[in-house]
Scaffold this motif. Structure first.
Motif, short mmCIF file in Angstrom:
data_model
loop_
_atom_site.label_atom_id
_atom_site.label_comp_id
_atom_site.label_asym_id
_atom_site.label_seq_id
_atom_site.Cartn_x
_atom_site.Cartn_y
_atom_site.Cartn_z
N TYR A 68 0.92 -1.30 -0.08
CA TYR A 68 -0.15 0.21 0.17
C TYR A 68 0.92 1.35 -0.09
O TYR A 68 0.48 2.18 -0.87
CB TYR A 68 -1.00 -0.13 1.18
N THR A 69 1.87 1.29 0.83
CA THR A 69 2.75 2.51 0.88
C THR A 69 3.71 2.39 -0.23
O THR A 69 4.37 3.59 -0.35
CB THR A 69 3.34 2.56 2.45
N GLY A 103 -3.07 9.60 8.93
CA GLY A 103 -3.02 9.64 7.36
C GLY A 103 -1.51 9.73 6.65
O GLY A 103 -1.39 9.49 5.57
N THR A 106 -0.92 6.71 4.07
CA THR A 106 -1.40 7.11 2.89
C THR A 106 -0.61 8.29 2.17
O THR A 106 -0.24 8.29 0.82
CB THR A 106 -2.76 7.66 2.85
N ALA A 109 1.99 6.37 0.49
CA ALA A 109 1.67 5.82 -0.63
C ALA A 109 1.75 7.01 -1.52
O ALA A 109 2.13 6.62 -2.79
CB ALA A 109 0.35 5.46 -0.45
N GLN A 115 -0.36 6.19 -5.48
CA GLN A 115 -1.79 6.71 -5.91
C GLN A 115 -1.55 8.21 -6.03
O GLN A 115 -0.50 8.84 -5.61
CB GLN A 115 -2.50 6.40 -4.66
N THR A 120 -6.43 9.87 -3.11
CA THR A 120 -6.19 9.99 -1.60
C THR A 120 -7.42 10.83 -1.20
O THR A 120 -8.15 10.37 -0.16
CB THR A 120 -5.11 10.93 -1.48
N LEU A 123 -10.37 8.46 -1.23
CA LEU A 123 -10.30 7.52 -0.07
C LEU A 123 -10.69 7.98 1.28
O LEU A 123 -11.46 7.41 1.90
CB LEU A 123 -8.72 6.99 0.01
N ARG A 124 -10.38 9.37 1.41
CA ARG A 124 -10.82 9.81 2.72
C ARG A 124 -12.13 10.03 2.79
O ARG A 124 -12.91 9.80 3.83
CB ARG A 124 -10.14 11.38 2.87
N LYS A 434 -4.36 5.19 8.51
CA LYS A 434 -4.94 5.00 6.84
C LYS A 434 -3.75 5.74 6.45
O LYS A 434 -3.38 6.67 6.92
CB LYS A 434 -6.30 5.58 6.82
#
Ligand SMILES: Nc1nc2c(ncn2[C@@H]2O[C@H](COP(=O)(O)OP(=O)(O)OP(=O)(O)O)[C@@H](O)[C@H]2O)c(=O)[nH]1
Ligand SMILES: [Mg+2]
Length: 434
Positions: A68-69, A103, A106, A109, A115, A120, A123-124, A434
């Protein structure tokens, strides 16, 4: 940036399973004193022991960059006890793994190119969605870059190259910009931007919700309509004028619109002290409402003059609605409803027309709905307008810089420009883990 971080990915409540995530570089080494990492992406049971605690955890390892990251990630599935999770995080701290900021996973990421800023934000919104419509809208904004952004980039990049070549070599090599063709391209893009702006204007309401204030004289049917829109019996309804004293608020989804409804005390001059306090509170509701529904019973010849005067400062966001449409009516201009009969069609049409215009919620999927996105879209349109002021013979430098300006705004939109201020704005709304 590369410091290892950890956070609970699930809320700290007693539950079946709690997930703790760790992200960083070389996690096999960092965690070596504590746990031997399993094979990549194979859930493996490990017996963990630290400071007198013992725990069986399912461990998952996602080696960089396929995570993910984009860094190594290790996920621990523990028993869902909040105290256990805290003790576990304390122990990770002793291994040099600090607690993540909200956060921060993310953010990594994003910075590792996993992403775009648009994803982002989606997603939030996905995590924060509280209505079906908000959920669908957030889902609609995930995944690949919106087609119009990729298309715009693809269309203007050859022109940017050409304009820059004309600046650098124009004189010697006889490179001509082809201004008229560029102008045709810009006219096409202008259309595209306007469609997006139109969608953004509607999508904004689906994302942020609509604050709807119900006001009117006592017994106008405010609480009855409030209950009907909310789909539950929240406000007290009686035939006695002055029933509602306080402001009641409820969030609901109605006709696909996410609404925050405010029921208020009937507006009248009164000496009754509690009711007076209630009336005084209405003003604050009027100020913050996106739309004020001024309810006037269909049986009234006309709206109360005192109330019209009170609503005058809010002109433009007042919609008069006739209630009790099931009773013999005096007049019938504007929407007429009967909350008792459940006949609210004309109100539904009026709200959809006002907030979504000719667009359906489906037509808003993928639109630029956040304030940040809408502002950048505005700027993009303004920047493009600069181009339309140029004339065919203008120096290629000017054309190049106008196109670069547009490109820069697209990069700001997707977050490729990595502007810290935008990142802080976006990550301000994120939750831990997240
Ligand atoms: N026939 C008919 N009666 C209605 C309708 N809506 C409300 N009423 C009646 O009108 C009366 C007042 O309704 P409320 O919803 O309490 O009115 P309100 O505007 O909230 O009144 P206050 O809180 O006192 O300001 C009640 O007796 C309701 O049953 C309707 O659509 N049709
Ligand atoms: Mg009421």
């Amino acid at each position: 940036m590369s410091e290892p971080i950890c956070a609970p990915a699930t809320p700290l409540f007693p539950s079946a399973v709690a997930v703790v995530r760790v992200s960083g570089q070389n996690l096999a080494d960092v965690l070596a004193p504590f746990v031997k990492l399993p094979r990549a992406r194979v859930a493996t049971l490990r017996y963990l022991a630290w400071d007198g605690y013992r725990e069986q955890a399912l461990v998952l390892f996602f080696p960089a960059p396929a995570s993910y990251t984009g860094e190594d990630i290790v996920e621990f599935q523990l028993h869902g006890n909040p105290l256990l999770v805290r003790r576990f995080l304390d122990h990770l701290g002793k291994l040099g793994v600090r607690l993540a900021e909200p956060g921060e996973f993310t953010r990594r990421a994003l910075l590792n190119g996993k992403q775009t800023l648009l994803e982002t934000e989606a997603l939030r919104d996905l995590i924060g969605a509280s209505t079906d419509q908000q959920l669908r809208q957030a889902q609609g904004r995930q995944g690949a870059l919106p087609a119009w952004i990729s298309e715009t980039k693809a269309r203007i990049s050859p022109w940017m190259a050409r304009a820059e070549a004309a600046v650098d070599y124009g004189e010697e090599e006889g490179i001509i910009l082809g201004f008229d063709d560029l102008k045709q391209e810009m006219i096409r893009l202008h259309e595209v931007f306007h469609v997006e702006q139109h969608r953004a204007g509607a999508a904004r309401w689906l994302r942020d919700g609509i604050k709807l204030a119900l006001v009117g004289r006592p017994n106008a049917g405010k609480s009855t309509l409030f209950n009907a829109l909310a789909g539950e019996d929240r406000a007290i309804v009686t035939e006695i004028p002055g029933t509602t004293r306080d402001v009641l608020e409820i969030r609901t989804e109605w006709a696909g619109l996410p609404l925050s409804l405010f029921d208020t005390a009937g507006l009248r001059d009164t000496v009754e002290p509690i009711e007076r306090l209630g009336v005084a509170r209405v003003h604050a509701v009027l100020e913050q409402a996106d739309l004020i529904l001024h309810l006037v019973p269909a049986t009234d010849r006309e709206a109360d003059a005192g109330i019209l005067e009170r609503l005058a400062p809010f002109e433009g966001k007042v919609l008069q609605v006739r209630t009790m449409g099931d009773l013999p009516a005096q007049v019938s201009e504007g929407p007429v409803v009967s909350a008792i009969k459940g006949d609210l069609v004309s109100l539904q049409e009026a709200l959809i027309e006002r907030f979504l215009g000719d667009l359906s919620p489906e037509a808003c999927l993928g639109a630029m709905a956040t304030a940040r996105q809408r502002e950048l879209l505005e700027e993009l349109i303004a920047q493009q307008e600069l181009f339309f002021r140029l004339e065919s013979g203008c120096p290629p430098e000017v054309v190049a810089s106008t196109l670069q300006g547009m490109w820069g705004l697209l990069a700001a939109l997707t977050g490729e420009d990595r502007a810290e201020s935008a990142l802080d704005q976006v990550f301000g709304g994120f939750c831990l883990g997240k």
